[in-house]
Design a protein around this motif. Structure first.
Motif, PDB file in Angstrom:
ATOM      1  N   ILE A  53       0.854  -1.187   0.000  1.00  0.00           N
ATOM      2  CA  ILE A  53       0.000   0.000   0.000  1.00  0.00           C
ATOM      3  C   ILE A  53       0.890   1.237   0.000  1.00  0.00           C
ATOM      4  CG2 ILE A  53      -1.850   1.235   1.172  1.00  0.00           C
ATOM      5  CD1 ILE A  53      -2.637  -1.351   2.545  1.00  0.00           C
ATOM      6  N   ARG A  54       0.848   1.952  -1.099  1.00  0.00           N
ATOM      7  CA  ARG A  54       1.616   3.181  -1.240  1.00  0.00           C
ATOM      8  C   ARG A  54       1.020   3.980  -2.382  1.00  0.00           C
ATOM      9  NH1 ARG A  54       6.961   2.557  -1.282  1.00  0.00           N
ATOM     10  NH2 ARG A  54       6.850   0.554  -0.181  1.00  0.00           N
ATOM     11  N   GLY A  55       1.456   5.207  -2.575  1.00  0.00           N
ATOM     12  CA  GLY A  55       0.933   5.997  -3.688  1.00  0.00           C
ATOM     13  C   GLY A  55       1.114   7.474  -3.470  1.00  0.00           C
ATOM     14  N   TYR A  71       1.763   8.935  11.313  1.00  0.00           N
ATOM     15  CA  TYR A  71       3.229   8.863  11.236  1.00  0.00           C
ATOM     16  C   TYR A  71       3.674   7.706  10.353  1.00  0.00           C
ATOM     17  CZ  TYR A  71       3.751  12.195  15.103  1.00  0.00           C
ATOM     18  OH  TYR A  71       3.723  13.316  15.887  1.00  0.00           O
ATOM     19  N   SER A  72       2.946   6.605  10.405  1.00  0.00           N
ATOM     20  CA  SER A  72       3.320   5.405   9.652  1.00  0.00           C
ATOM     21  C   SER A  72       3.212   5.602   8.145  1.00  0.00           C
ATOM     22  CB  SER A  72       2.433   4.231  10.076  1.00  0.00           C
ATOM     23  OG  SER A  72       2.496   4.026  11.460  1.00  0.00           O
ATOM     24  N   ALA A  73       2.445   6.594   7.714  1.00  0.00           N
ATOM     25  CA  ALA A  73       2.212   6.802   6.279  1.00  0.00           C
ATOM     26  C   ALA A  73       3.281   7.660   5.616  1.00  0.00           C
ATOM     27  CB  ALA A  73       0.842   7.449   6.070  1.00  0.00           C
ATOM     28  N   CYS A  74       4.135   8.282   6.418  1.00  0.00           N
ATOM     29  CA  CYS A  74       5.076   9.277   5.879  1.00  0.00           C
ATOM     30  C   CYS A  74       5.976   8.736   4.770  1.00  0.00           C
ATOM     31  CB  CYS A  74       5.943   9.844   6.998  1.00  0.00           C
ATOM     32  SG  CYS A  74       5.086  10.951   8.124  1.00  0.00           S
ATOM     33  N   GLU A  75       6.385   7.475   4.896  1.00  0.00           N
ATOM     34  CA  GLU A  75       7.331   6.911   3.930  1.00  0.00           C
ATOM     35  C   GLU A  75       6.652   6.362   2.678  1.00  0.00           C
ATOM     36  OE1 GLU A  75      10.406   7.360   4.772  1.00  0.00           O
ATOM     37  OE2 GLU A  75       9.856   8.043   6.790  1.00  0.00           O
ATOM     38  N   PHE A  76       5.320   6.336   2.657  1.00  0.00           N
ATOM     39  CA  PHE A  76       4.628   5.598   1.602  1.00  0.00           C
ATOM     40  C   PHE A  76       3.693   6.444   0.744  1.00  0.00           C
ATOM     41  CE2 PHE A  76       5.717   2.811   5.089  1.00  0.00           C
ATOM     42  CZ  PHE A  76       6.397   1.791   4.442  1.00  0.00           C
ATOM     43  N   PHE A  77       3.461   7.708   1.157  1.00  0.00           N
ATOM     44  CA  PHE A  77       2.571   8.589   0.400  1.00  0.00           C
ATOM     45  C   PHE A  77       3.193   9.977   0.282  1.00  0.00           C
ATOM     46  CE2 PHE A  77      -0.026   5.269   2.165  1.00  0.00           C
ATOM     47  CZ  PHE A  77      -0.835   4.909   1.092  1.00  0.00           C
ATOM     48  N   LYS A  78       2.919  10.628  -0.831  1.00  0.00           N
ATOM     49  CA  LYS A  78       3.472  11.972  -1.061  1.00  0.00           C
ATOM     50  C   LYS A  78       2.599  13.056  -0.455  1.00  0.00           C
ATOM     51  CE  LYS A  78       6.023  10.823  -5.266  1.00  0.00           C
ATOM     52  NZ  LYS A  78       6.249  11.145  -6.710  1.00  0.00           N
ATOM     53  N   HIS A  79       1.292  12.820  -0.421  1.00  0.00           N
ATOM     54  CA  HIS A  79       0.362  13.835   0.062  1.00  0.00           C
ATOM     55  C   HIS A  79      -0.683  13.191   0.963  1.00  0.00           C
ATOM     56  CE1 HIS A  79       2.104  16.342  -3.049  1.00  0.00           C
ATOM     57  NE2 HIS A  79       1.721  15.485  -3.965  1.00  0.00           N
ATOM     58  N   ILE A  80      -0.992  13.864   2.062  1.00  0.00           N
ATOM     59  CA  ILE A  80      -2.095  13.457   2.935  1.00  0.00           C
ATOM     60  C   ILE A  80      -3.114  14.585   2.971  1.00  0.00           C
ATOM     61  CG2 ILE A  80      -2.810  12.909   5.289  1.00  0.00           C
ATOM     62  CD1 ILE A  80      -0.124  11.579   5.732  1.00  0.00           C
ATOM     63  N   ILE A  81      -4.370  14.236   2.755  1.00  0.00           N
ATOM     64  CA  ILE A  81      -5.479  15.181   2.871  1.00  0.00           C
ATOM     65  C   ILE A  81      -6.315  14.748   4.064  1.00  0.00           C
ATOM     66  CG2 ILE A  81      -7.527  16.155   1.766  1.00  0.00           C
ATOM     67  CD1 ILE A  81      -6.223  15.415  -0.951  1.00  0.00           C
ATOM     68  N   VAL A  82      -6.483  15.653   5.019  1.00  0.00           N
ATOM     69  CA  VAL A  82      -7.236  15.348   6.236  1.00  0.00           C
ATOM     70  C   VAL A  82      -8.616  15.981   6.137  1.00  0.00           C
ATOM     71  CG1 VAL A  82      -7.339  15.603   8.735  1.00  0.00           C
ATOM     72  CG2 VAL A  82      -5.139  15.190   7.621  1.00  0.00           C
ATOM     73  N   LEU A  83      -9.655  15.192   6.333  1.00  0.00           N
ATOM     74  CA  LEU A  83     -11.033  15.675   6.274  1.00  0.00           C
ATOM     75  C   LEU A  83     -11.643  15.658   7.672  1.00  0.00           C
ATOM     76  CD1 LEU A  83     -12.320  13.850   3.056  1.00  0.00           C
ATOM     77  CD2 LEU A  83     -11.057  15.999   3.248  1.00  0.00           C
ATOM     78  N   LYS A  84     -12.292  16.759   8.048  1.00  0.00           N
ATOM     79  CA  LYS A  84     -12.893  16.889   9.371  1.00  0.00           C
ATOM     80  C   LYS A  84     -14.316  17.424   9.252  1.00  0.00           C
ATOM     81  CE  LYS A  84      -9.286  15.625  11.765  1.00  0.00           C
ATOM     82  NZ  LYS A  84      -9.311  14.287  12.373  1.00  0.00           N
ATOM     83  N   VAL A  85     -15.168  17.036  10.213  1.00  0.00           N
ATOM     84  CA  VAL A  85     -16.547  17.521  10.216  1.00  0.00           C
ATOM     85  C   VAL A  85     -16.738  18.688  11.182  1.00  0.00           C
ATOM     86  CG1 VAL A  85     -17.436  15.241   9.600  1.00  0.00           C
ATOM     87  CG2 VAL A  85     -17.326  15.895  12.003  1.00  0.00           C
ATOM     88  N   ALA A 156      -8.184   8.819  -4.144  1.00  0.00           N
ATOM     89  CA  ALA A 156      -7.163   8.420  -3.178  1.00  0.00           C
ATOM     90  C   ALA A 156      -6.637   7.017  -3.462  1.00  0.00           C
ATOM     91  CB  ALA A 156      -7.744   8.468  -1.765  1.00  0.00           C
ATOM     92  N   ASP A 157      -5.354   6.843  -3.239  1.00  0.00           N
ATOM     93  CA  ASP A 157      -4.760   5.509  -3.274  1.00  0.00           C
ATOM     94  C   ASP A 157      -5.131   4.735  -2.017  1.00  0.00           C
ATOM     95  OD1 ASP A 157      -2.826   5.719  -5.697  1.00  0.00           O
ATOM     96  OD2 ASP A 157      -2.399   7.522  -4.528  1.00  0.00           O
ATOM     97  N   CYS A 158      -5.344   5.474  -0.923  1.00  0.00           N
ATOM     98  CA  CYS A 158      -5.661   4.837   0.350  1.00  0.00           C
ATOM     99  C   CYS A 158      -6.491   5.797   1.196  1.00  0.00           C
ATOM    100  CB  CYS A 158      -4.367   4.478   1.091  1.00  0.00           C
ATOM    101  SG  CYS A 158      -4.599   3.696   2.709  1.00  0.00           S
ATOM    102  N   ILE A 159      -7.434   5.250   1.925  1.00  0.00           N
ATOM    103  CA  ILE A 159      -8.208   6.008   2.921  1.00  0.00           C
ATOM    104  C   ILE A 159      -8.010   5.339   4.273  1.00  0.00           C
ATOM    105  CG2 ILE A 159     -10.533   6.521   3.763  1.00  0.00           C
ATOM    106  CD1 ILE A 159     -11.404   6.945   0.885  1.00  0.00           C
ATOM    107  N   ILE A 160      -7.723   6.155   5.277  1.00  0.00           N
ATOM    108  CA  ILE A 160      -7.707   5.673   6.661  1.00  0.00           C
ATOM    109  C   ILE A 160      -8.874   6.318   7.389  1.00  0.00           C
ATOM    110  CG2 ILE A 160      -6.474   5.623   8.856  1.00  0.00           C
ATOM    111  CD1 ILE A 160      -3.860   5.706   7.334  1.00  0.00           C
ATOM    112  N   CYS A 161      -9.623   5.499   8.085  1.00  0.00           N
ATOM    113  CA  CYS A 161     -10.734   6.013   8.877  1.00  0.00           C
ATOM    114  C   CYS A 161     -10.623   5.439  10.285  1.00  0.00           C
ATOM    115  CB  CYS A 161     -12.065   5.621   8.249  1.00  0.00           C
ATOM    116  SG  CYS A 161     -13.460   6.385   9.084  1.00  0.00           S
ATOM    117  N   ALA A 162     -10.202   6.289  11.220  1.00  0.00           N
ATOM    118  CA  ALA A 162      -9.972   5.843  12.588  1.00  0.00           C
ATOM    119  C   ALA A 162     -11.115   6.290  13.495  1.00  0.00           C
ATOM    120  CB  ALA A 162      -8.627   6.369  13.100  1.00  0.00           C
TER     121      ALA A 162
END
Length: 259
Positions: A53-55, A71-85, A156-162
């Motif tokens: 999983i990377r992209g 933190y774990s995603a730093c080495e595997f993705f170039k951009h992170i977009i954070v969505l909040k309500v 997105a290449d990947c979505i994280i939903c915590a």
């Protein structure tokens, strides 16, 4: 207070700083931290380092202003977009991103990640790297077809939903609708990583008890398969302590990809 009168995160909000202090601060109950801090960092490190999983783009939908799992995603993705309500959670997150006075302290989480990963990085280097790849923090409206309207997000290449879907869903049918809505943002073949709390009915922030939809592992697996996902990884960790803050039996991490 019965479940029908409990507040719902995206409709009523909560004190974003108190949420962080309760569940993910270095002062939080250490046993609780096994589930809320160590569990997501440990599992995402395993998923990213051992999988494929990377992209370019990772989209994060998570409860409150938490960022430690990223933190774990730093080495595997170039951009992170954070969505909040919630505006309050966006302000809390931006205070940290801009290194403002009074920002929440995440160094303990960065140190934990470095320890789990076994890297030679310093914790402050991890923080700065994560800040540099969080490109956008965007407010969403769950009532709209395009939740980020007028902004159109790249697939997105990947979505994280915590822990978020359980907090915004009124029942299990609503959970599936929200899962479907979020997964539309994935590329074909993209990956979805979910964290949740099993058999939960409420969680507490300050003096408020908030609603959390009740589900188990079997429900989550069937929901993902029903939405066209293939499950690649699943880890369940039973809780080992009792707390008045939240009632749950275990925490779960599931990684899946689109057919």
């Amino acid at each position: 207070m019965d479940s029908g009168s409990r507040k719902i995160y995206h409709e009523h909000g909560f004190d974003s700083r108190q949420f962080l202090e309760h569940y993910v601060s270095d002062k939080a109950d250490k046993a609780h931290g096994e589930d809320s801090l160590k569990f997501p960092i440990e599992n995402l490190t395993k998923i990213f380092t051992e999988g494929h999983i990377r992209g370019h783009v990772l989209i994060d939908f998570s409860l409150g202003s938490i960022i430690h799992h990223l933190y774990s995603a730093c080495e595997f993705f170039k951009h992170i977009i954070v969505l909040k309500v919630s505006d309050r959670c966006i302000l809390e997150l931006k205070r940290w991103l801009d290194t403002r006075t009074g920002a929440f302290e995440w160094e303990h989480a960065a140190k934990l990640h470095v320890e789990i990963q076994g890297s030679s990085d310093q914790s402050h280097e991890k923080e700065e790297k994560l800040k540099s790849i969080i490109q956008h923090v965007v407010k969403i409206n769950l009532e709209k077809e395009n939740m980020t309207d007028p902004i159109v997000l790249p697939p997105a290449d990947c979505i994280i939903c915590a822990w978020l879907i359980g907090a915004i869903s009124k029942d299990q049918d609503d959970y599936i609708k929200n899962l479907r809505k979020f997964s539309r943002l994935l590329k074909p073949g993209g990956h979805l990583i979910l964290f949740g709390a099993l058999d939960t009915t409420y969680y507490t922030v300050g003096k408020e008890k908030l609603h959390y939809v009740t589900y188990d592992e079997d429900f989550l697996r069937k929901a993902l398969v029903g939405e066209g996902f293939i499950i690649d990884y699943c880890k369940v960790q039973k809780k080992v302590f009792e707390s008045d803050l939240i009632d749950y039996s275990a925490v779960i991490c599931i990684s899946a990809h689109r057919k």
